[in-house]
Design a protein around this motif. Structure first.
Motif, PDB file in Angstrom:
ATOM      1  N   GLY A   1      -3.499  15.749 -14.022  1.00 57.91           N
ATOM      2  CA  GLY A   1      -4.039  17.044 -13.604  1.00 57.91           C
ATOM      3  C   GLY A   1      -3.230  18.212 -14.135  1.00 57.91           C
ATOM      4  N   LEU A   2      -1.907  18.123 -14.040  1.00 57.28           N
ATOM      5  CA  LEU A   2      -1.069  19.211 -14.548  1.00 57.28           C
ATOM      6  C   LEU A   2      -1.128  19.288 -16.069  1.00 57.28           C
ATOM      7  N   ARG A   3      -1.285  18.155 -16.718  1.00 56.80           N
ATOM      8  CA  ARG A   3      -1.423  18.153 -18.188  1.00 56.80           C
ATOM      9  C   ARG A   3      -2.716  18.863 -18.587  1.00 56.80           C
ATOM     10  N   LEU A   4      -3.797  18.588 -17.866  1.00 55.92           N
ATOM     11  CA  LEU A   4      -5.073  19.231 -18.167  1.00 55.92           C
ATOM     12  C   LEU A   4      -5.071  20.709 -17.783  1.00 55.92           C
ATOM     13  N   ALA A   5      -4.304  21.071 -16.759  1.00 57.98           N
ATOM     14  CA  ALA A   5      -4.245  22.464 -16.305  1.00 57.98           C
ATOM     15  C   ALA A   5      -3.536  23.346 -17.324  1.00 57.98           C
TER      16      ALA A   5
ATOM     17  N   ALA B   1       0.309   9.501 -10.871  1.00 55.15           N
ATOM     18  CA  ALA B   1      -0.471   9.442 -12.118  1.00 55.15           C
ATOM     19  C   ALA B   1      -1.542  10.531 -12.140  1.00 55.15           C
ATOM     20  N   PHE B   2      -2.210  10.735 -11.013  1.00 56.02           N
ATOM     21  CA  PHE B   2      -3.233  11.779 -10.933  1.00 56.02           C
ATOM     22  C   PHE B   2      -2.630  13.167 -11.163  1.00 56.02           C
ATOM     23  N   LEU B   3      -1.484  13.447 -10.547  1.00 57.85           N
ATOM     24  CA  LEU B   3      -0.862  14.769 -10.698  1.00 57.85           C
ATOM     25  C   LEU B   3      -0.369  15.003 -12.124  1.00 57.85           C
ATOM     26  N   ILE B   4       0.173  13.962 -12.760  1.00 57.13           N
ATOM     27  CA  ILE B   4       0.602  14.109 -14.158  1.00 57.13           C
ATOM     28  C   ILE B   4      -0.602  14.470 -15.023  1.00 57.13           C
TER      29      ILE B   4
ATOM     30  N   GLU C   1       0.837  -1.207   0.000  1.00 56.72           N
ATOM     31  CA  GLU C   1       0.000   0.000   0.000  1.00 56.72           C
ATOM     32  C   GLU C   1       0.868   1.251   0.000  1.00 56.72           C
ATOM     33  N   LYS C   2       1.987   1.226   0.723  1.00 61.41           N
ATOM     34  CA  LYS C   2       2.896   2.375   0.763  1.00 61.41           C
ATOM     35  C   LYS C   2       3.493   2.643  -0.618  1.00 61.41           C
ATOM     36  N   ILE C   3       3.637   1.606  -1.422  1.00 62.63           N
ATOM     37  CA  ILE C   3       4.169   1.768  -2.780  1.00 62.63           C
ATOM     38  C   ILE C   3       3.058   2.180  -3.746  1.00 62.63           C
ATOM     39  N   LEU C   4       1.879   1.598  -3.594  1.00 63.44           N
ATOM     40  CA  LEU C   4       0.775   1.872  -4.520  1.00 63.44           C
ATOM     41  C   LEU C   4       0.241   3.304  -4.378  1.00 63.44           C
ATOM     42  N   ARG C   5       0.158   3.811  -3.165  1.00 60.49           N
ATOM     43  CA  ARG C   5      -0.386   5.157  -2.941  1.00 60.49           C
ATOM     44  C   ARG C   5       0.384   6.236  -3.726  1.00 60.49           C
ATOM     45  N   PRO C   6       1.725   6.305  -3.632  1.00 57.10           N
ATOM     46  CA  PRO C   6       2.447   7.338  -4.406  1.00 57.10           C
ATOM     47  C   PRO C   6       2.286   7.168  -5.914  1.00 57.10           C
TER      48      PRO C   6
ATOM     49  N   SER D   1       0.679  20.041  -2.944  1.00 58.99           N
ATOM     50  CA  SER D   1       1.571  19.070  -2.302  1.00 58.99           C
ATOM     51  C   SER D   1       1.061  18.705  -0.913  1.00 58.99           C
ATOM     52  N   ASN D   2       0.542  19.675  -0.201  1.00 62.09           N
ATOM     53  CA  ASN D   2      -0.007  19.391   1.123  1.00 62.09           C
ATOM     54  C   ASN D   2      -1.285  18.561   1.027  1.00 62.09           C
ATOM     55  N   ALA D   3      -2.083  18.826   0.007  1.00 63.26           N
ATOM     56  CA  ALA D   3      -3.353  18.116  -0.151  1.00 63.26           C
ATOM     57  C   ALA D   3      -3.144  16.633  -0.450  1.00 63.26           C
TER      58      ALA D   3
END
Length: 193
Positions: free
Chosen positions: A36-40, A31-34, A21-26, A60-62
């Motif tokens: 999100g930033l691509r869409l932004a 993937a979400f941030l990539i 789980e510690k590996i899967l979460r990051p 980053s805090n969120a």
């Protein structure tokens, strides 16, 4: 006292979540941030105004808890950080040799000025104001946008400016003026009669 030291060490390094789980979460957050930033848009990456900076800092805090979960151990943090670094290395390495996927993920360059004409529709799409464009041009040594022949917004968010080159007529005009200056200097150097 030894029991207290053992408890502190245990609390610091014992994982509160399974390693998988510690590996899967990051990986999921990465993937979400990539995406999100691509869409932004490209602007979020380099042309930051104070609002964009605040969003990136709070972002980053969120996602922090999504990466580490309820585990505040040093080991959990190291596993999360190592996972992010490894995933990023693998993604960059993969994209390096797969141009089509790289263009899809990072996007394409966008022409903002073509033949000296500012493309307002492109500025609007990328959410770049004229003030932002002028400021970026000033940073690259241009006094006005009138000196710019072409400006390209790279996928990384930087804007590259290219100066106008003189037309053959203007170049000939400058050459003639230089020759006239030379002749004037030679005439002034002649002894007076």
């Amino acid at each position: 006292m030894p029991d207290m030291d053992t408890k502190i060490l245990h609390d610091m390094f014992a994982l509160g979540l399974p390693v998988a789980e510690k590996i899967l979460r990051p990986v999921v957050v990465y993937a979400f941030l990539i995406a999100g930033l691509r869409l932004a848009g490209k602007r979020e990456l380099a042309q930051l105004n104070p609002f964009d900076l605040i969003v990136l800092l709070t972002l980053s805090n969120a996602v922090q808890n999504a990466i580490i979960g309820d585990d505040n151990s040093v080991t959990g943090g190291v596993i999360g950080a190592a996972t992010l670094l490894i995933v990023n290395h693998l993604v960059v390495r993969y994209l390096y040799s797969h141009d089509r996927v790289d263009r899809f993920v990072e996007g394409q360059a966008d022409v903002l000025i073509e033949n000296g004409v500012i493309k307002m529709d492109r500025l609007k799409k990328e959410l770049i104001t004229m003030i932002d464009l002028e400021s970026a041009a000033h940073k690259q040594g241009f006094q006005t946008l009138g000196e710019v022949d072409r400006a390209i917004l790279d996928p990384g968010g930087t804007i590259a400016f290219f100066a106008k080159t003189p037309t053959p007529d203007i170049q000939r005009h400058h050459e003639l003026l230089a020759r006239l200056d030379q002749l004037t200097a030679q005439l002034a150097a002649l002894p007076q009669r």
